[in-house]
Design a protein around this motif. Structure first.
Motif, mmCIF file in Angstrom:
data_model
loop_
_atom_site.group_PDB
_atom_site.id
_atom_site.type_symbol
_atom_site.label_atom_id
_atom_site.label_comp_id
_atom_site.label_asym_id
_atom_site.label_seq_id
_atom_site.Cartn_x
_atom_site.Cartn_y
_atom_site.Cartn_z
ATOM 1 N N SER A 129 0.836 -1.269 0.043
ATOM 2 C CA SER A 129 0.220 -0.221 0.099
ATOM 3 C C SER A 129 1.082 1.142 -0.102
ATOM 4 N N ILE A 130 1.926 1.310 0.851
ATOM 5 C CA ILE A 130 2.766 2.383 0.832
ATOM 6 C C ILE A 130 3.637 2.796 -0.333
ATOM 7 N N LEU A 131 3.894 1.445 -1.139
ATOM 8 C CA LEU A 131 4.706 1.330 -2.030
ATOM 9 C C LEU A 131 3.836 1.983 -3.459
ATOM 10 N N LEU A 132 2.258 1.614 -3.433
ATOM 11 C CA LEU A 132 1.564 2.224 -4.460
ATOM 12 C C LEU A 132 1.468 3.583 -4.223
ATOM 13 N N GLN A 133 1.367 4.031 -2.741
ATOM 14 C CA GLN A 133 1.296 5.622 -2.743
ATOM 15 C C GLN A 133 2.323 6.286 -3.136
ATOM 16 N N ILE A 134 3.454 5.594 -3.190
ATOM 17 C CA ILE A 134 4.757 6.369 -3.776
ATOM 18 C C ILE A 134 4.622 6.423 -5.385
ATOM 19 N N ILE A 135 4.226 5.386 -5.732
ATOM 20 C CA ILE A 135 4.225 5.333 -7.224
ATOM 21 C C ILE A 135 3.036 6.387 -7.587
ATOM 22 N N LEU A 136 1.797 6.425 -6.945
ATOM 23 C CA LEU A 136 0.779 7.601 -7.265
ATOM 24 C C LEU A 136 1.265 8.883 -7.325
ATOM 25 N N GLY A 154 5.726 15.557 -12.183
ATOM 26 C CA GLY A 154 6.361 15.448 -13.575
ATOM 27 C C GLY A 154 5.775 14.545 -14.452
ATOM 28 N N THR A 155 6.823 13.631 -15.128
ATOM 29 C CA THR A 155 6.540 12.872 -16.296
ATOM 30 C C THR A 155 6.190 11.460 -15.764
ATOM 31 N N PRO A 156 4.510 11.087 -16.015
ATOM 32 C CA PRO A 156 4.502 9.859 -15.546
ATOM 33 C C PRO A 156 4.951 8.636 -16.459
ATOM 34 N N MET A 157 5.104 7.676 -15.772
ATOM 35 C CA MET A 157 5.758 6.336 -16.511
ATOM 36 C C MET A 157 4.805 5.551 -17.171
#
Length: 189
Positions: free
Chosen positions: A58-65, A71-74
């Protein structure tokens, strides 16, 4: 999980007030600090302080969000939509594995490039700035390599899907499913 890994892994507790507490440094940290742990390749687990539920994903997904929002989305909207469509789909597990293997292949290519380029930079590992310079020069070639790899990967995925369909038809073709053609209904030619 073995006990040696548990000892070396950093434990971060998330409290109901949404604050993150790093038990190794005995201090509160931010999502940016957790991102830095990821960038530094540190092993960590985030748990709910009350329930001990693992919240790492959940925390990793928050970082990705956050990264996708700044900036520039992946990922394009189309790519995200396609990923969402696979949730609950019979191929969900296979898609997750496929994406993981492709990301690992990309990392392996990056590591090989970095290893073969060490001599150019006095044996120093590639920094993000060096990667930027390298990609400015080698970008078109890398795009071509990745396009070829993706095309081959796509072809293999399609072949695997066709093979699975064929095996399924052979396996279940003898069962009388309503509306499904049986092996006896095959066109004669």
């Amino acid at each position: 999980m073995n006990s040696a890994k548990k000892i070396s892994e950093r434990l971060i507790k998330k409290y109901p007030n949404r604050r993150l507490y790093d038990t190794q440094t005995s201090s509160y940290i931010t999502l940016s600090d957790v991102k830095q742990l990821v960038l530094d390749s540190e092993d960590f687990t985030v748990i709910d302080a009350k329930t001990d539920e693992d919240l790492t994903r959940s925390i990793l997904l928050q970082i990705i969000l956050e990264e996708e929002s700044n900036g520039t989305p992946m990922f394009s909207s189309s790519a995200l939509s396609q990923i969402i469509r696979y949730y609950g789909h019979a191929m969900q597990g296979m898609m997750g594995s496929y994406l993981e293997k492709n990301i690992q292949a990309f990392i392996d290519i990056q590591n090989k490039l970095a290893e073969s380029s060490k001599g150019f930079y006095e044996g120093k590992p590639f920094s993000p700035e060096m990667w930027t310079q390298f990609m400015n020069v080698q970008g078109p070639m890398m795009q071509g390599m990745m396009s070829n790899y993706i095309e081959q990967s796509k072809t293999l995925f399609i072949q695997m899907q066709e093979q699975m369909q064929s095996q399924t038809k052979n396996m279940f073709g003898t069962f009388p499913f309503p509306g499904a053609p049986s092996n006896n209904d095959k066109p004669k030619g």
